[in-house]
Design a protein around this motif. Structure first.
Motif, mmCIF file in Angstrom:
data_model
loop_
_atom_site.group_PDB
_atom_site.id
_atom_site.type_symbol
_atom_site.label_atom_id
_atom_site.label_comp_id
_atom_site.label_asym_id
_atom_site.label_seq_id
_atom_site.Cartn_x
_atom_site.Cartn_y
_atom_site.Cartn_z
ATOM 1 N N VAL A 168 -36.371 -63.579 -16.024
ATOM 2 C CA VAL A 168 -35.087 -64.334 -16.657
ATOM 3 C C VAL A 168 -34.096 -63.384 -16.971
ATOM 4 O O VAL A 168 -33.429 -62.774 -17.447
ATOM 5 C CB VAL A 168 -35.143 -65.358 -17.932
ATOM 6 C CG1 VAL A 168 -34.139 -65.841 -18.087
ATOM 7 C CG2 VAL A 168 -36.377 -65.441 -18.680
ATOM 8 N N SER A 169 -32.968 -63.278 -15.586
ATOM 9 C CA SER A 169 -31.845 -62.935 -15.483
ATOM 10 C C SER A 169 -30.384 -63.398 -15.843
ATOM 11 O O SER A 169 -29.599 -63.540 -15.952
ATOM 12 C CB SER A 169 -32.174 -61.951 -14.056
ATOM 13 O OG SER A 169 -31.594 -63.406 -13.486
ATOM 14 N N ILE A 170 -30.804 -64.981 -16.013
ATOM 15 C CA ILE A 170 -30.104 -65.814 -16.756
ATOM 16 C C ILE A 170 -29.345 -65.907 -18.340
ATOM 17 O O ILE A 170 -29.400 -66.390 -18.958
ATOM 18 C CB ILE A 170 -29.986 -67.348 -15.890
ATOM 19 C CG1 ILE A 170 -30.610 -66.877 -14.447
ATOM 20 C CG2 ILE A 170 -28.614 -67.857 -16.082
ATOM 21 C CD1 ILE A 170 -31.442 -68.702 -14.302
ATOM 22 N N LEU A 171 -29.350 -64.595 -17.906
ATOM 23 C CA LEU A 171 -28.343 -64.140 -18.867
ATOM 24 C C LEU A 171 -27.349 -63.191 -19.187
ATOM 25 O O LEU A 171 -27.133 -61.847 -18.839
ATOM 26 C CB LEU A 171 -29.773 -63.129 -19.767
ATOM 27 C CG LEU A 171 -31.587 -63.820 -20.460
ATOM 28 C CD1 LEU A 171 -32.095 -62.892 -20.787
ATOM 29 C CD2 LEU A 171 -30.720 -65.089 -21.794
ATOM 30 N N ASP A 172 -26.315 -63.349 -20.383
ATOM 31 C CA ASP A 172 -25.314 -62.392 -19.967
ATOM 32 C C ASP A 172 -25.697 -61.452 -21.139
ATOM 33 O O ASP A 172 -26.392 -61.377 -22.619
ATOM 34 C CB ASP A 172 -23.605 -63.551 -20.974
ATOM 35 C CG ASP A 172 -23.312 -62.228 -21.565
ATOM 36 O OD1 ASP A 172 -22.437 -61.661 -20.441
ATOM 37 O OD2 ASP A 172 -22.988 -61.417 -22.704
ATOM 38 N N TYR A 173 -25.633 -60.395 -20.864
ATOM 39 C CA TYR A 173 -26.160 -58.526 -20.883
ATOM 40 C C TYR A 173 -25.662 -58.734 -22.560
ATOM 41 O O TYR A 173 -26.748 -58.408 -23.617
ATOM 42 C CB TYR A 173 -25.773 -57.465 -20.322
ATOM 43 C CG TYR A 173 -26.234 -57.378 -19.049
ATOM 44 C CD1 TYR A 173 -27.906 -56.960 -18.981
ATOM 45 C CD2 TYR A 173 -25.422 -57.195 -18.256
ATOM 46 C CE1 TYR A 173 -27.941 -56.864 -17.219
ATOM 47 C CE2 TYR A 173 -26.675 -56.317 -16.026
ATOM 48 C CZ TYR A 173 -28.019 -57.154 -16.684
ATOM 49 O OH TYR A 173 -28.138 -56.490 -15.599
ATOM 50 N N ASP A 174 -24.078 -58.504 -23.177
ATOM 51 C CA ASP A 174 -23.924 -58.933 -24.166
ATOM 52 C C ASP A 174 -25.111 -59.549 -25.258
ATOM 53 O O ASP A 174 -24.840 -59.118 -26.075
ATOM 54 C CB ASP A 174 -22.212 -58.715 -24.652
ATOM 55 C CG ASP A 174 -22.216 -57.706 -23.433
ATOM 56 O OD1 ASP A 174 -22.270 -56.460 -23.829
ATOM 57 O OD2 ASP A 174 -20.666 -57.515 -23.006
#
Ligand SMILES: Cc1cc2c(cc1C)N(C[C@H](O)[C@H](O)[C@H](O)COP(=O)(O)O)c1[nH]c(=O)[nH]c(=O)c1N2
Length: 240
Positions: A168-174
């Motif tokens: 799952v890369s639909i995530l804001d890093y912060d």
């Protein structure tokens, strides 16, 4: 047979793969899938999880940096935080697509954060091996790529264990840092949903749903330079 070379370096005693082993490796590669909606709740036993982490930890890394850490997520409350971060990013992402594609995007199942029994966040400690790292002197992002190698190792090992993995890369890093308490100097690389599945799809879901097709490998291979090909290369015939 000696297990040491002329410099007294230990060598692999039995280096050749048998045919069955080779077949198994390719089967694993070709049947690995990104899993989103097919997780079963059964817990992943610790000894299996340990094997996945060992596989990840044996990935190649620039300068043998081993920049990764692995955050195991089992607590539903923590998963909910990650899922909230996904929901926010997913809503923003939908707005980036146009018209009909936006609607198609919204219909896709793109994560199994709450369904998968385990989440594994793979991170990259960019300072792990000091300032000057063998192999990273001219390509500073090599530590990030190394951490991705760990992800792929884990993904393949999971398939061999009959477990699904969904990245799952639909995530804001912060937002992900906040959900998991990751320090600011550590770079999150991948949030992986891991668990037993009801089934593995035969093809990528994005292919089956018509989002995008697999490109013909034949069109992606060149010889001795970018976009050079005579069209008569036997390798292209072998690829088919
Ligand atoms: C770096 C990266 C990041 C993502 C993915 C993959 C990779 C490599 N993929 C999975 C991706 O859609 C999938 O790998 C391809 O569609 C090919 O399908 P299979 O992996 O062969 O099933 C993925 N899938 C998804 O549903 N949500 C996501 O956020 C992501 N993010």
């Amino acid at each position: 047979m000696s297990t040491r070379d002329a410099n007294d370096m230990p060598i692999q005693y039995d280096p050749a793969f048998t045919l069955d082993e080779r077949v198994a490796v390719y089967r694993c590669i070709h049947t690995r899938r990104d899993v989103r909606g097919q997780f079963r709740p059964d817990p992943v036993p610790d000894e299996v999880l340990a094997r996945l982490l060992e596989a990840a930890h044996h990935a190649p890394s620039v300068g043998f940096m081993q920049p990764w850490d692995f955050i195991i997520v089992r607590d539903p409350a923590v998963k909910r935080k990650v899922h909230a971060a996904f929901a926010q990013a997913h809503a923003e992402a939908a707005e980036m697509f146009e018209d009909e594609q936006r609607e198609r995007y919204r219909r896709l199942k793109l994560e199994g954060i709450l369904d998968a029994p385990v989440g594994i966040c793979v991170t990259c400690d960019r300072a792990r091996a000091g300032k000057v790292v063998l192999g990273r002197t001219h390509q500073p992002e090599m530590d990030l790529y190394s951490a991705v190698c760990a992800v792929e190792n884990l993904w393949l090992a999971a398939r061999a264990e009959n477990l699904g993995v969904g990245w799952v890369s639909i995530l804001d890093y912060d937002a992900l840092r906040q959900a998991l308490g990751i320090p600011p100097e550590i770079q999150p690389i991948a949030y992986l949903c891991v668990g037993a599945v009801t089934h593995f799809y035969a093809k990528p879901e994005l292919e089956v749903t018509g989002w995008r097709r697999r490109l013909p490998l034949h069109d992606l291979v060149w010889f001795d330079g970018w976009h050079k090909r005579t069209g008569k290369e036997p390798l292209l015939d072998a690829i088919g």
